[in-house]
Write a protein that holds these residues in place. Structure first.
Motif, PDB file in Angstrom:
ATOM      1  N   VAL A 134      -6.050   5.113   7.385  1.00 33.62           N
ATOM      2  CA  VAL A 134      -6.004   6.505   6.922  1.00 33.62           C
ATOM      3  C   VAL A 134      -7.055   6.709   5.836  1.00 33.62           C
ATOM      4  O   VAL A 134      -7.799   7.701   5.839  1.00 33.62           O
ATOM      5  CB  VAL A 134      -4.595   6.827   6.351  1.00 33.62           C
ATOM      6  N   ILE A 135      -7.142   5.741   4.913  1.00 35.59           N
ATOM      7  CA  ILE A 135      -8.088   5.876   3.807  1.00 35.59           C
ATOM      8  C   ILE A 135      -9.524   5.764   4.308  1.00 35.59           C
ATOM      9  O   ILE A 135     -10.388   6.545   3.928  1.00 35.59           O
ATOM     10  CB  ILE A 135      -7.805   4.815   2.722  1.00 35.59           C
ATOM     11  N   TYR A 195      -5.037  -8.180  -4.904  1.00 34.84           N
ATOM     12  CA  TYR A 195      -5.707  -6.946  -5.324  1.00 34.84           C
ATOM     13  C   TYR A 195      -4.786  -6.144  -6.251  1.00 34.84           C
ATOM     14  O   TYR A 195      -5.203  -5.622  -7.284  1.00 34.84           O
ATOM     15  CB  TYR A 195      -6.062  -6.145  -4.063  1.00 34.84           C
ATOM     16  N   CYS A 229      -5.010  10.435  -0.358  1.00 36.10           N
ATOM     17  CA  CYS A 229      -5.143   9.145   0.311  1.00 36.10           C
ATOM     18  C   CYS A 229      -6.566   8.650   0.176  1.00 36.10           C
ATOM     19  O   CYS A 229      -7.392   8.864   1.059  1.00 36.10           O
ATOM     20  CB  CYS A 229      -4.813   9.288   1.800  1.00 36.10           C
ATOM     21  N   THR A 252     -10.448   8.956   5.610  1.00 36.16           N
ATOM     22  CA  THR A 252     -10.681   9.964   4.575  1.00 36.16           C
ATOM     23  C   THR A 252     -12.055   9.794   3.940  1.00 36.16           C
ATOM     24  O   THR A 252     -12.786  10.762   3.749  1.00 36.16           O
ATOM     25  CB  THR A 252      -9.613   9.852   3.459  1.00 36.16           C
ATOM     26  N   ILE A 253     -12.406   8.552   3.607  1.00 36.78           N
ATOM     27  CA  ILE A 253     -13.645   8.352   2.860  1.00 36.78           C
ATOM     28  C   ILE A 253     -14.830   8.013   3.756  1.00 36.78           C
ATOM     29  O   ILE A 253     -15.966   8.009   3.310  1.00 36.78           O
ATOM     30  CB  ILE A 253     -13.491   7.248   1.770  1.00 36.78           C
ATOM     31  N   LEU A 277     -13.361  -0.495   3.930  1.00 41.58           N
ATOM     32  CA  LEU A 277     -12.862  -0.996   2.646  1.00 41.58           C
ATOM     33  C   LEU A 277     -12.973  -2.516   2.616  1.00 41.58           C
ATOM     34  O   LEU A 277     -12.972  -3.159   3.657  1.00 41.58           O
ATOM     35  CB  LEU A 277     -11.395  -0.572   2.484  1.00 41.58           C
ATOM     36  N   GLU A 295      -5.136   4.328  -4.484  1.00 39.73           N
ATOM     37  CA  GLU A 295      -4.450   3.048  -4.286  1.00 39.73           C
ATOM     38  C   GLU A 295      -4.734   2.112  -5.458  1.00 39.73           C
ATOM     39  O   GLU A 295      -3.850   1.429  -5.958  1.00 39.73           O
ATOM     40  CB  GLU A 295      -4.923   2.385  -2.989  1.00 39.73           C
ATOM     41  N   ALA A 312       0.823  -1.202   0.000  1.00 39.51           N
ATOM     42  CA  ALA A 312       0.000   0.000   0.000  1.00 39.51           C
ATOM     43  C   ALA A 312       0.856   1.252   0.000  1.00 39.51           C
ATOM     44  O   ALA A 312       2.033   1.203   0.360  1.00 39.51           O
ATOM     45  CB  ALA A 312      -0.873   0.007   1.257  1.00 39.51           C
ATOM     46  N   PHE A 323      -8.636  -5.393  -0.007  1.00 40.25           N
ATOM     47  CA  PHE A 323      -8.054  -4.110  -0.418  1.00 40.25           C
ATOM     48  C   PHE A 323      -6.562  -4.087  -0.078  1.00 40.25           C
ATOM     49  O   PHE A 323      -6.167  -4.467   1.014  1.00 40.25           O
ATOM     50  CB  PHE A 323      -8.792  -2.990   0.318  1.00 40.25           C
ATOM     51  N   GLN A 324      -5.744  -3.700  -1.034  1.00 42.06           N
ATOM     52  CA  GLN A 324      -4.285  -3.568  -0.852  1.00 42.06           C
ATOM     53  C   GLN A 324      -3.561  -4.893  -0.610  1.00 42.06           C
ATOM     54  O   GLN A 324      -2.451  -4.899  -0.083  1.00 42.06           O
ATOM     55  CB  GLN A 324      -3.962  -2.588   0.280  1.00 42.06           C
ATOM     56  N   ALA A 342      -0.832   4.539   1.217  1.00 42.25           N
ATOM     57  CA  ALA A 342      -1.417   5.002   2.479  1.00 42.25           C
ATOM     58  C   ALA A 342      -2.052   3.822   3.191  1.00 42.25           C
ATOM     59  O   ALA A 342      -2.542   2.898   2.554  1.00 42.25           O
ATOM     60  CB  ALA A 342      -2.470   6.067   2.198  1.00 42.25           C
TER      61      ALA A 342
END
Lengths: 282, 292
Positions: A231-232, A249, B142, A235-236, A240, B147, A225, A244-245, A227
């Motif tokens: 953290v993500i 993936y 971010c 942000t959103i 997730l 990603e 990854a 993810f990551q 970030a």
């Protein structure tokens, strides 16, 4: 490819996963496992398939033919360029990790043959301050790449890193261009540069030398990854998906060529090296 | 009237332009802490990327898109003239009100922004144009889509592209130099910082959260990481500091931008005298020696 692995692999919370005891507990599934079996299985839990972190020497033994290799001494820059202190002084943290790992810093390098191809391998030790990148990592990569260049040998880099070493501040960030410059030399010389992404590879490491390989091989379930997930999610404001990551993936999104099980790593790497250098496999 | 920062409250009672005001302003700005400089670097009225493009460049022609996925207005790019010389300009733009902040995603670039930068740097190489980058970002975006599209790879390739240019590249940190999001367009032959700008591997807030487990320790984190232009010059990480008007670039925007222009033009002229080979040798030496 087996799919029994629970992914994403968790970051390695404890490093004392290796013990001299006859029996040990897998930190993922909690099963009691026979230490010898765990080790002969390249530190993969025989019960749940959890991939425990490997030290550089364990990696070298896994990858080099006949577990034979010659280590290359890593340069150690002067400590603590910023005289940094948070809750604990950086100097004390270094002392602690040097004691627990017996190493001076994160990266170690060795040269040997992989399926007959002479190769320089640099490996991160996640147990040393989370494999964080400071000046020692930068200098180590520059030295190792230089060694590959001098030997006209392929360079294999195996990161496992939480990213920048904040205690070195801007010095850490500057290792991004510096290491990229060293890798560029290999590309200009026509030497293969292979990255073996292991759990976890994140932050400034992902945003520099770890993502410019000619071939990207990733261990199954490894988190890769820029970030961090939290953290993500912050942000959103939503959760997730589980994969993810992960290595899988990233392969789906075009960032990784090959996802391998640890047991297949040596043969896959050997085949790629043999094809790129046109050295017949031994 | 420029908006006052928390540590400028003593100016409230004074009349702008009076000797007492000037004296107080100078005294505040003579002893800014690292975190106070961070706040100055983020000041909403500070000139941003597009302000510089409009003020110090002429004949700007914006070029859009990364030719893979999309266009990213957090990182603006194009062709322009600087003091008559054609150049490629890359500038991060944070926006200054709700609408423009959204348009420019607060200056947080996505992979397509960095891939556009790569494309334009290659173009610069192809046509022998120098590259000027204006850095002002809290970091790369971010988010999940960042990603998904490989922001790490994009930053790595952009950084590598800076380093392989056969033309000169100058970067100026005009506000915030936020980690990988900044270095991707700042691995230049010469890197300068505005007097009250900051450049760091992580924000003081982020560092405080991780190492102190307390975001309120941001001031200590800012000091410990050594993020100011003055600190970085002392450590030879950057090549020079561009003075700002007293009270910061936000108080005399045109003067601030004009002094950046004068400074950059002079440095660029010196770099233009070097052959590509000498330029690349010099760059190599610079990055080899950096942090040693």
């Amino acid at each position: 490819m087996a799919n029994s692995c629970k992914f994403p692999q968790k970051p390695h919370a404890k490093y004392a996963e290796v013990s001299d005891k006859l029996w040990m507990t897998c930190r993922e599934c909690g099963d009691m496992i026979y230490s010898k079996k765990f080790h002969s299985n390249s530190k993969v839990c025989p019960s749940c398939g959890y991939y425990a972190a490997m030290t550089p020497v364990e990696r070298f033994e896994l990858l080099f033919d006949g577990a034979k290799f010659e280590t290359i001494e890593m340069p150690i820059p002067s400590d603590d360029p910023l005289k940094f202190t948070d809750k604990v002084s950086y100097a004390d943290r270094l002392k602690k990790y040097r004691k627990s790992t017996g190493e001076q810093d994160v990266v170690q390098t060795a040269v040997g043959k992989i399926d007959g191809v002479e190769t320089v391998v640099l490996c991160f030790n996640f147990a040393f301050m989370g494999g964080s990148m400071g000046r020692a990592v930068g200098e180590g990569i520059m030295k190792a790449a230089g060694e590959a260049l001098a030997r006209k040998a392929p360079f294999v880099l195996i990161p496992a890193s939480g990213g920048a070493r904040m205690q070195e501040g801007i010095n850490s960030l500057m290792q991004m261009p510096r290491t990229l410059m060293a890798i560029e030399d290999l590309k200009n010389a026509g030497l293969p540069y292979i990255v073996v992404l292991t759990n976890p590879t994140t932050g400034g490491v992902t945003a520099s030398f770890a993502m410019v390989g000619d071939v990207h091989i990733a261990e199954k379930g490894a988190v890769i990854a820029f970030a961090g997930r939290r953290v993500i999610e912050g942000t959103i404001g939503e959760k997730l998906p589980d994969d993810f990551q992960t290595a899988e993936y990233l392969r789906e999104h075009g960032m990784v060529d090959i996802v391998v099980e640890r047991s297949e790593l040596k043969s896959t790497l050997g085949n790629v090296l043999s094809l790129l250098t046109n050295v017949k496999k031994k | 009237m420029v908006q006052l920062l928390p540590f400028e409250k003593s100016l409230e009672k004074l009349e702008v332009g009076t000797p007492a005001y000037d004296k107080e302003l100078a005294s505040i700005y003579n002893k800014l802490s690292s975190y106070q400089k961070t706040l100055v670097s983020r000041h909403a009225d500070r000139p941003h990327g597009l302000d510089y493009i409009n003020r110090i460049f002429t004949d700007f022609q914006e070029l859009a898109g990364d030719r893979f996925y999309g266009e990213d207005q957090a990182l603006i790019g194009g062709l322009a003239r600087l003091d008559g010389m054609p150049v490629v300009v890359l500038a991060q733009e944070k926006g200054h009100d709700i609408a423009t902040r959204q348009k420019h995603n607060f200056g947080l670039a996505k992979p397509e922004g960095y891939r556009k930068a790569i494309r334009l740097m290659k173009m610069a190489d192809q046509f022998g144009l120098p590259v000027i980058s204006l850095v002002d970002t809290d970091g790369a975006f971010c988010g999940a889509e960042s990603e998904e599209r490989g922001v790490g790879e994009a930053i790595a390739q952009a950084t590598a592209q800076c380093l392989r240019l056969s033309v000169p590249m100058i970067s100026v940190i005009i506000g915030a130099g936020g980690s990988g999001g900044a270095i991707a367009i700042a691995a230049a032959d010469k890197v300068f910082m505005l007097e009250h700008s900051v450049y760091s591997v992580i924000s003081p807030e982020g560092c405080a959260s991780i190492l102190w487990r307390d975001p309120m320790m941001k001031e200590a984190a800012a000091d410990a990481m050594k993020i100011t232009a003055q600190d970085l010059k002392k450590m030879n990480i950057i090549d020079g500091i561009i003075d700002e008007p007293v009270g910061g670039a936000q108080r005399a925007r045109f003067d601030a931008m004009d002094s950046v222009k004068t400074f950059v033009v002079k440095e660029l002229k010196a770099l233009m005298k070097l052959s590509s080979k000498d330029l690349q040798t010099q760059r190599r030496k610079k990055y080899d020696a950096l942090t040693r």
